[in-house]
Design an enzyme around this catalytic site. Structure first.
Site, PDB file in Angstrom:
ATOM      1  N   TYR A 244       1.095  -1.233  -0.009  1.00  0.00           N
ATOM      2  CA  TYR A 244      -0.181   0.124   0.016  1.00  0.00           C
ATOM      3  C   TYR A 244       1.009   1.309   0.065  1.00  0.00           C
ATOM      4  CZ  TYR A 244      -2.939   3.875   2.309  1.00  0.00           C
ATOM      5  OH  TYR A 244      -3.334   4.984   2.495  1.00  0.00           O
ATOM      6  N   LYS A 248       1.276   3.479  -3.205  1.00  0.00           N
ATOM      7  CA  LYS A 248       1.124   5.921  -2.863  1.00  0.00           C
ATOM      8  C   LYS A 248       2.551   6.042  -3.325  1.00  0.00           C
ATOM      9  CE  LYS A 248      -2.214   6.913  -0.759  1.00  0.00           C
ATOM     10  NZ  LYS A 248      -3.852   6.802  -2.150  1.00  0.00           N
TER      11      LYS A 248
HETATM   12  N1  LIG Z   1      -8.214   5.436   6.020  1.00  0.00           N
HETATM   13  C1  LIG Z   1      -7.100   6.060   6.460  1.00  0.00           C
HETATM   14  O1  LIG Z   1      -6.636   6.147   8.358  1.00  0.00           O
HETATM   15  C2  LIG Z   1      -6.366   7.335   5.619  1.00  0.00           C
HETATM   16  C3  LIG Z   1      -4.758   7.427   6.365  1.00  0.00           C
HETATM   17  C4  LIG Z   1      -4.206   8.597   5.197  1.00  0.00           C
HETATM   18  C5  LIG Z   1      -4.613   8.398   4.148  1.00  0.00           C
HETATM   19  N2  LIG Z   1      -5.419   8.041   3.294  1.00  0.00           N
HETATM   20  C6  LIG Z   1      -5.854   8.008   1.825  1.00  0.00           C
HETATM   21  O2  LIG Z   1      -7.258   8.077   2.326  1.00  0.00           O
HETATM   22  C7  LIG Z   1      -7.327   8.432   0.825  1.00  0.00           C
HETATM   23  C8  LIG Z   1      -9.318   7.319   1.247  1.00  0.00           C
HETATM   24  O3  LIG Z   1      -8.772   6.881   2.269  1.00  0.00           O
HETATM   25  P1  LIG Z   1      -9.906   5.979   2.254  1.00  0.00           P
HETATM   26  O4  LIG Z   1      -9.586   4.316   4.252  1.00  0.00           O
HETATM   27  O5  LIG Z   1     -11.558   6.902   2.914  1.00  0.00           O
HETATM   28  O6  LIG Z   1     -10.245   4.376   1.691  1.00  0.00           O
HETATM   29  P2  LIG Z   1     -11.686   3.632   1.558  1.00  0.00           P
HETATM   30  O7  LIG Z   1     -12.806   3.539   2.351  1.00  0.00           O
HETATM   31  O8  LIG Z   1     -11.020   2.300   1.061  1.00  0.00           O
HETATM   32  O9  LIG Z   1     -12.147   4.009  -0.564  1.00  0.00           O
HETATM   33  C9  LIG Z   1     -11.244   3.882  -1.003  1.00  0.00           C
HETATM   34  C10 LIG Z   1     -11.517   4.341  -2.424  1.00  0.00           C
HETATM   35  O10 LIG Z   1     -11.201   4.527  -3.408  1.00  0.00           O
HETATM   36  C11 LIG Z   1     -11.885   3.977  -4.539  1.00  0.00           C
HETATM   37  N3  LIG Z   1     -11.242   3.045  -5.590  1.00  0.00           N
HETATM   38  C12 LIG Z   1     -10.105   2.269  -5.534  1.00  0.00           C
HETATM   39  N4  LIG Z   1      -9.992   1.464  -6.538  1.00  0.00           N
HETATM   40  C13 LIG Z   1      -9.970   2.062  -7.241  1.00  0.00           C
HETATM   41  C14 LIG Z   1     -10.236   2.859  -8.884  1.00  0.00           C
HETATM   42  N5  LIG Z   1      -8.732   1.723  -9.533  1.00  0.00           N
HETATM   43  N6  LIG Z   1     -11.255   3.330  -9.795  1.00  0.00           N
HETATM   44  C15 LIG Z   1     -11.561   3.826  -8.624  1.00  0.00           C
HETATM   45  N7  LIG Z   1     -11.597   4.015  -7.377  1.00  0.00           N
HETATM   46  C16 LIG Z   1     -11.404   3.099  -7.183  1.00  0.00           C
HETATM   47  C17 LIG Z   1     -12.740   2.444  -3.698  1.00  0.00           C
HETATM   48  O11 LIG Z   1     -13.879   1.996  -4.774  1.00  0.00           O
HETATM   49  P3  LIG Z   1     -14.449   1.072  -4.331  1.00  0.00           P
HETATM   50  O12 LIG Z   1     -16.101   1.274  -3.864  1.00  0.00           O
HETATM   51  O13 LIG Z   1     -15.209   0.255  -5.745  1.00  0.00           O
HETATM   52  O14 LIG Z   1     -13.801  -0.009  -4.023  1.00  0.00           O
HETATM   53  C18 LIG Z   1     -13.219   3.270  -2.701  1.00  0.00           C
HETATM   54  O15 LIG Z   1     -14.220   4.160  -2.931  1.00  0.00           O
HETATM   55  C19 LIG Z   1      -6.691   7.143   0.819  1.00  0.00           C
HETATM   56  O16 LIG Z   1      -6.398   7.615  -1.059  1.00  0.00           O
HETATM   57  C20 LIG Z   1      -5.949   6.939   1.797  1.00  0.00           C
HETATM   58  O17 LIG Z   1      -5.142   6.537   0.705  1.00  0.00           O
HETATM   59  C21 LIG Z   1      -6.652   7.128   4.459  1.00  0.00           C
END
Ligand SMILES: NC(=O)c1ccc[n+]([C@@H]2O[C@H](COP(=O)([O-])OP(=O)(O)OC[C@H]3O[C@@H](n4cnc5c(N)ncnc54)[C@H](OP(=O)(O)O)[C@@H]3O)[C@@H](O)[C@H]2O)c1
Length: 501
Positions: A244, A248
């Site tokens: 991951y 990224k």
């Molecule tokens: N969660 C954390 O603690 C955290 C911390 C730091 C940074 N982030 C970053 O914040 C962002 C959001 O995180 P999150 O935890 O809210 O993510 P999440 O709920 O896992 O959602 C990921 C999203 O990306 C979509 N996605 C994945 N592959 C795709 C593709 N090929 N084309 C279009 N859409 C796609 C997924 O769609 P589907 O629903 O279709 O799968 C989902 O809507 C990410 O960039 C992550 O790296 C998260």
């Protein structure tokens, strides 16, 4: 130099703007982009359009996904109440669903649609990502590396684009120690001294491995395992702990390399936790890292954990991340530069794991979890913590590995009558060791995220008392958080509620 801003100015900035947002669906992660959609629609009634790019087989299914996984989420409750019966019409007017996938050059939209929307979009927010630490290399590469590239190429096509905001993660820093700066990656940079990364070669390696797997008619299971292992192997080869964060980091590299004079903001949050203030304190979806610890304790299925209680866990409430994103968009609009923001807490208001462990214990002591038919209170016992991997391994060997080895020998002596039991326990043992391997870089993390840029952004925001009275707040200062109070009163009840829903 960021000009002075206030909450009114931020809200005004979004008036009449069309924004493309990726990554707003799904229940597995933290739903960060769903929170962003909600806030934009709540604070700026006159936003022109939010284009939500969603993966689905057809238009109907993508609309359905938006209704259930975005606007149907509990986090939209306040907005629903605000609009009453007019909620559906408001959504219909403001939200446009695009059926697509960022792994494709044309974002899965087709060239005609891509060209059409390229004249309409003012801002792009790329939140889409595969957030699974141990994802297949091809899948993670498609979403996190090629996805960032395709979004950047599309952004360059947009005739009136003001900015591209890409959501990354603070943990692109891997397992580095000390103060970690808000610094861009150079193309090909790695975290291992002497190693040089070539993103094109990584893509070729993926294609070649897939070709071989297909040529050998490998089963789906073999293919999945091989691709997962390949991702991990390549990540570690270059110094990252998992697929991951490695992918990224490559996404950031490509973005920095290809952007030209495109205004780009990269937001790097640390571990996102439940909403602190608005619209719904404690709202959270998807359990990751620290939340699995809370749930494990509530269910009393976790009696030990690998964590250094003195080390700092860098967490940040989701609403603060959304606020920082919105303020950064307004602050850097049309600025032909790339700016990186750590939306983190370890430097200005560090929260040691001990605070969480203590809050969890106290919370469940006062609010005992219940189980069984009659809802009997669960008897709680304190968790045991190991602060190093060798200490943890030694404990696991004596307590589980050794008895497992004895069971294996007894099973042989009994001509395999205990095979099922042995296999089941072995699987459990491997699963725990596997989990620990993936979480250790976070629970034993020794780095501290510098947030000087973010501090400058905070300083540029004037006091927004007036806007707070109208019901919105753009605060993102972790200094304002009393961690013990937040965990006890907001986050843990939020996780428990999520667990029970
Ligand atoms: N969660 C954390 O603690 C955290 C911390 C730091 C940074 N982030 C970053 O914040 C962002 C959001 O995180 P999150 O935890 O809210 O993510 P999440 O709920 O896992 O959602 C990921 C999203 O990306 C979509 N996605 C994945 N592959 C795709 C593709 N090929 N084309 C279009 N859409 C796609 C997924 O769609 P589907 O629903 O279709 O799968 C989902 O809507 C990410 O960039 C992550 O790296 C998260």
């Amino acid at each position: 130099m960021i000009g002075e801003l206030d909450a009114d100015g931020v809200v005004e900035y979004f008036r009449g703007k069309s924004i493309l947002i990726t990554g707003s669906t799904g229940f597995l992660g933290k739903g960060l982009c769903a929170m962003l959609v909600e806030k934009m629609l709540r604070v700026q009634h006159d936003v022109k359009k939010l284009f939500l790019l969603v993966r689905a087989n057809d238009v109907e299914s993508s609309k359905q996904r938006v209704q259930t996984e975005v606007t149907g989420r509990e986090v939209f409750q306040v907005l629903k109440e605000k609009h009453g019966n007019g909620f559906e019409d408001f959504m219909e007017e403001k939200v446009c669903t695009l059926t697509g996938d960022i792994m494709y050059e044309d974002l899965g939209l087709g060239n005609a649609k891509l060209t059409e929307i390229s004249t309409e979009i003012d801002i792009i927010v790329n939140g889409a990502a595969t957030t699974n630490f141990y994802e297949r290399y091809d899948v993670a590469f498609d979403a996190n590396v090629l996805g960032a590239k395709h979004i950047c190429e599309f952004a360059k096509m947009c005739t009136k684009l003001k900015m591209l905001l890409h959501v990354s993660t603070a943990y692109v820093a891997g397992e580095q120690e000390g103060i970690l700066l808000e610094k861009p990656f150079l193309m090909g940079e790695t975290l291992r001294e002497g190693a040089q990364l070539d993103i094109e070669s990584e893509l070729n390696l993926i294609k070649e491995t897939m070709r071989e797997l297909k040529a050998n008619c490998s089963s789906e299971r073999t293919e999945k395992r091989t691709m997962k292992e390949l991702g991990l192997k390549r990540a570690r080869e270059f110094g990252w702990p998992n697929t991951y964060v490695f992918t990224k980091a490559m996404g950031e590299m490509l973005l920095g390399h290809l952007r030209g004079d495109l205004p780009v903001v990269i937001v790097r949050p640390s571990i996102i936790t439940s909403i602190l203030k608005e619209p719904l304190p404690g709202w959270i979806e998807g359990i990751r890292t620290i939340d699995s610890f809370i749930i494990g304790y509530a269910k009393q299925v976790l009696s030990f954990f690998l964590v250094d209680l003195d080390s700092i866990m860098d967490v940040i409430p989701g609403d603060m991340v959304v606020n920082a994103m919105m303020v950064a968009m307004a602050a850097h609009s049309e600025e032909q530069a790339q700016t990186i923001y750590h939306v983190t807490s370890s430097l200005c208001n560090p929260a040691p794991y001990a605070v969480l462990a203590d809050s969890v214990h106290r919370y469940f002591l006062h609010n005992p979890p219940r189980s069984g038919k009659n809802g009997e209170p669960v008897r709680l016992s304190r968790m045991r913590f190991f602060r190093t991997v060798p200490m943890f391994r030694a404990y696991m060997s004596i307590k589980y590995k050794l008895p497992l080895e004895i069971l294996r020998l007894v099973n042989i002596a009994l001509c395999g009558v205990l095979s099922r039991r042995y296999k089941e326990l072995s699987r459990k043992y491997s699963y725990v060791m596997h989990l620990v391997e993936f979480y250790a870089p976070y629970t034993l993390f020794k780095g501290c995220f510098d947030d000087m840029n973010t501090e400058r952004l905070r300083m540029a925001m004037k006091n927004n008392e007036k806007d707070k009275s109208r019901g919105y707040d753009f605060g993102f200062d972790p200094m304002s958080i009393d961690w013990d109070d937040y965990f006890y009163r907001i986050h843990i009840p939020g996780v428990v509620k999520y667990l029970n829903d």
